[in-house]
Design a protein around this motif. Structure first.
Motif, PDB file in Angstrom:
ATOM      1  N   TRP A   1       0.824  -1.204   0.000  1.00  0.00           N
ATOM      2  CA  TRP A   1       0.000   0.000   0.000  1.00  0.00           C
ATOM      3  C   TRP A   1       0.858   1.254   0.000  1.00  0.00           C
ATOM      4  O   TRP A   1       1.872   1.327   0.705  1.00  0.00           O
ATOM      5  CB  TRP A   1      -0.907   0.001   1.231  1.00  0.00           C
ATOM      6  N   LEU A   2       0.447   2.245  -0.791  1.00  0.00           N
ATOM      7  CA  LEU A   2       1.103   3.550  -0.845  1.00  0.00           C
ATOM      8  C   LEU A   2       0.421   4.465   0.161  1.00  0.00           C
ATOM      9  O   LEU A   2      -0.813   4.601   0.150  1.00  0.00           O
ATOM     10  CB  LEU A   2       0.977   4.137  -2.260  1.00  0.00           C
ATOM     11  N   ASN A   3       1.205   5.095   1.044  1.00  0.00           N
ATOM     12  CA  ASN A   3       0.601   5.973   2.045  1.00  0.00           C
ATOM     13  C   ASN A   3       0.028   7.236   1.405  1.00  0.00           C
ATOM     14  O   ASN A   3       0.233   7.499   0.222  1.00  0.00           O
ATOM     15  CB  ASN A   3       1.605   6.315   3.154  1.00  0.00           C
ATOM     16  N   LYS A   4      -0.702   8.029   2.180  1.00  0.00           N
ATOM     17  CA  LYS A   4      -1.404   9.193   1.647  1.00  0.00           C
ATOM     18  C   LYS A   4      -0.456  10.242   1.079  1.00  0.00           C
ATOM     19  O   LYS A   4      -0.806  10.962   0.155  1.00  0.00           O
ATOM     20  CB  LYS A   4      -2.317   9.830   2.694  1.00  0.00           C
ATOM     21  N   ASP A   5       0.754  10.345   1.625  1.00  0.00           N
ATOM     22  CA  ASP A   5       1.724  11.335   1.143  1.00  0.00           C
ATOM     23  C   ASP A   5       2.452  10.877  -0.118  1.00  0.00           C
ATOM     24  O   ASP A   5       3.153  11.663  -0.753  1.00  0.00           O
ATOM     25  CB  ASP A   5       2.747  11.647   2.236  1.00  0.00           C
ATOM     26  N   GLY A   6       2.310   9.600  -0.465  1.00  0.00           N
ATOM     27  CA  GLY A   6       2.957   9.064  -1.661  1.00  0.00           C
ATOM     28  C   GLY A   6       4.451   8.843  -1.511  1.00  0.00           C
ATOM     29  O   GLY A   6       5.144   8.677  -2.497  1.00  0.00           O
ATOM     30  N   ASP A   7       4.944   8.823  -0.261  1.00  0.00           N
ATOM     31  CA  ASP A   7       6.384   8.687  -0.070  1.00  0.00           C
ATOM     32  C   ASP A   7       6.812   7.384   0.603  1.00  0.00           C
ATOM     33  O   ASP A   7       7.971   7.208   0.936  1.00  0.00           O
ATOM     34  CB  ASP A   7       6.930   9.885   0.707  1.00  0.00           C
ATOM     35  N   ALA A   8       5.849   6.453   0.782  1.00  0.00           N
ATOM     36  CA  ALA A   8       6.195   5.189   1.428  1.00  0.00           C
ATOM     37  C   ALA A   8       5.252   4.077   0.984  1.00  0.00           C
ATOM     38  O   ALA A   8       4.082   4.319   0.701  1.00  0.00           O
ATOM     39  CB  ALA A   8       6.131   5.348   2.951  1.00  0.00           C
ATOM     40  N   HIS A   9       5.791   2.856   0.951  1.00  0.00           N
ATOM     41  CA  HIS A   9       4.995   1.644   0.713  1.00  0.00           C
ATOM     42  C   HIS A   9       5.012   0.828   1.994  1.00  0.00           C
ATOM     43  O   HIS A   9       6.079   0.608   2.587  1.00  0.00           O
ATOM     44  CB  HIS A   9       5.585   0.785  -0.398  1.00  0.00           C
ATOM     45  N   ILE A  10       3.849   0.351   2.391  1.00  0.00           N
ATOM     46  CA  ILE A  10       3.707  -0.497   3.560  1.00  0.00           C
ATOM     47  C   ILE A  10       3.186  -1.856   3.086  1.00  0.00           C
ATOM     48  O   ILE A  10       2.157  -1.927   2.427  1.00  0.00           O
ATOM     49  CB  ILE A  10       2.734   0.117   4.605  1.00  0.00           C
ATOM     50  N   GLN A  11       3.933  -2.898   3.402  1.00  0.00           N
ATOM     51  CA  GLN A  11       3.547  -4.264   3.050  1.00  0.00           C
ATOM     52  C   GLN A  11       2.732  -4.833   4.202  1.00  0.00           C
ATOM     53  O   GLN A  11       3.231  -4.950   5.320  1.00  0.00           O
ATOM     54  CB  GLN A  11       4.785  -5.130   2.824  1.00  0.00           C
ATOM     55  N   ILE A  12       1.460  -5.164   3.942  1.00  0.00           N
ATOM     56  CA  ILE A  12       0.603  -5.772   4.958  1.00  0.00           C
ATOM     57  C   ILE A  12       0.577  -7.276   4.701  1.00  0.00           C
ATOM     58  O   ILE A  12       0.412  -7.724   3.568  1.00  0.00           O
ATOM     59  CB  ILE A  12      -0.817  -5.182   4.930  1.00  0.00           C
TER      60      ILE A  12
ATOM     61  N   ARG B   1      -7.778  10.423  13.191  1.00  0.00           N
ATOM     62  CA  ARG B   1      -7.616  10.882  11.815  1.00  0.00           C
ATOM     63  C   ARG B   1      -7.598   9.670  10.890  1.00  0.00           C
ATOM     64  O   ARG B   1      -7.007   8.642  11.209  1.00  0.00           O
ATOM     65  CB  ARG B   1      -6.296  11.646  11.708  1.00  0.00           C
ATOM     66  N   THR B   2      -8.235   9.821   9.738  1.00  0.00           N
ATOM     67  CA  THR B   2      -8.240   8.756   8.736  1.00  0.00           C
ATOM     68  C   THR B   2      -7.392   9.173   7.547  1.00  0.00           C
ATOM     69  O   THR B   2      -7.577  10.262   6.997  1.00  0.00           O
ATOM     70  CB  THR B   2      -9.675   8.451   8.262  1.00  0.00           C
ATOM     71  N   ASP B   3      -6.485   8.315   7.172  1.00  0.00           N
ATOM     72  CA  ASP B   3      -5.699   8.481   5.945  1.00  0.00           C
ATOM     73  C   ASP B   3      -6.165   7.422   4.958  1.00  0.00           C
ATOM     74  O   ASP B   3      -6.559   6.332   5.366  1.00  0.00           O
ATOM     75  CB  ASP B   3      -4.207   8.294   6.195  1.00  0.00           C
ATOM     76  N   VAL B   4      -6.098   7.745   3.682  1.00  0.00           N
ATOM     77  CA  VAL B   4      -6.469   6.789   2.647  1.00  0.00           C
ATOM     78  C   VAL B   4      -5.213   6.348   1.931  1.00  0.00           C
ATOM     79  O   VAL B   4      -4.474   7.169   1.379  1.00  0.00           O
ATOM     80  CB  VAL B   4      -7.486   7.393   1.652  1.00  0.00           C
ATOM     81  N   TRP B   5      -4.945   5.047   1.974  1.00  0.00           N
ATOM     82  CA  TRP B   5      -3.810   4.459   1.274  1.00  0.00           C
ATOM     83  C   TRP B   5      -4.308   3.806  -0.006  1.00  0.00           C
ATOM     84  O   TRP B   5      -5.459   3.386  -0.099  1.00  0.00           O
ATOM     85  CB  TRP B   5      -3.126   3.404   2.133  1.00  0.00           C
ATOM     86  N   THR B   6      -3.435   3.714  -0.997  1.00  0.00           N
ATOM     87  CA  THR B   6      -3.782   3.145  -2.298  1.00  0.00           C
ATOM     88  C   THR B   6      -2.949   1.884  -2.542  1.00  0.00           C
ATOM     89  O   THR B   6      -1.741   1.889  -2.309  1.00  0.00           O
ATOM     90  CB  THR B   6      -3.493   4.175  -3.412  1.00  0.00           C
ATOM     91  N   ARG B   7      -3.626   0.850  -3.033  1.00  0.00           N
ATOM     92  CA  ARG B   7      -2.921  -0.412  -3.311  1.00  0.00           C
ATOM     93  C   ARG B   7      -1.898  -0.195  -4.417  1.00  0.00           C
ATOM     94  O   ARG B   7      -2.172   0.425  -5.440  1.00  0.00           O
ATOM     95  CB  ARG B   7      -3.912  -1.498  -3.721  1.00  0.00           C
TER      96      ARG B   7
END
Length: 143
Positions: free
Chosen positions: A29-40, A135-141
């Motif tokens: 997943w790409l975080n809301k700022d577009g500067d990190a990927h998080i593997q779930i 706070r809710t952030d929206v991440w993108t796959r």
């Protein structure tokens, strides 16, 4: 006999659908700022996530970014890349809940719950106490 087989098939199919739904969060997943990927990923019966990519993995001096905001002095020198940010989420009826999220930008850990918005958006809600205060952030796959 046919009714029993049909009922068993429906129970099996519905349990397979449930398992598929619970694992729908698994991926990058790409975080809301577009500067990190998080593997779930699934870890036993829970879901965790770690930081696997940074747009800028190094600081101004060219060294790997460290967890310098961590309140634990022993953890301030660990690299941010590879850091586990999501911990111990359980799946319950479309929500991954009862987990925590660590924010390396502030050094704080929050209670967290996550829900899918379609197949490629993930609502990540960090909060203190009750989920109304957060706070809710929206991440993108990441495809």
């Amino acid at each position: 006999m046919k009714k029993t087989f049909l009922i068993m098939a429906m129970v099996f199919a519905s349990s397979a659908i449930f398992a598929q739904s619970a694992d729908a969060i698994v991926g990058k997943w790409l975080n809301k700022d577009g500067d990190a990927h998080i593997q779930i990923y699934k870890s036993g019966n829970t879901y965790d996530g770690k930081l696997v990519w940074l747009k800028n993995p190094k600081d101004e001096s060219g060294k790997a970014k460290l967890d310098s905001k961590n309140p634990d002095a022993n953890l301030k020198t660990r690299p941010i890349l590879g850091l586990q940010l999501l911990n111990n989420f359980t799946y319950d009826d479309g929500t991954w809940e009862d987990g925590t999220i660590y924010d390396p930008k502030s050094g704080k850990t929050y209670s967290c719950k996550m829900t899918l918005n379609g197949n490629d958006k993930l609502n990540v809600r960090g909060y203190i106490g009750i989920s109304l205060i957060g706070r809710t952030d929206v991440w993108t796959r990441v495809k």
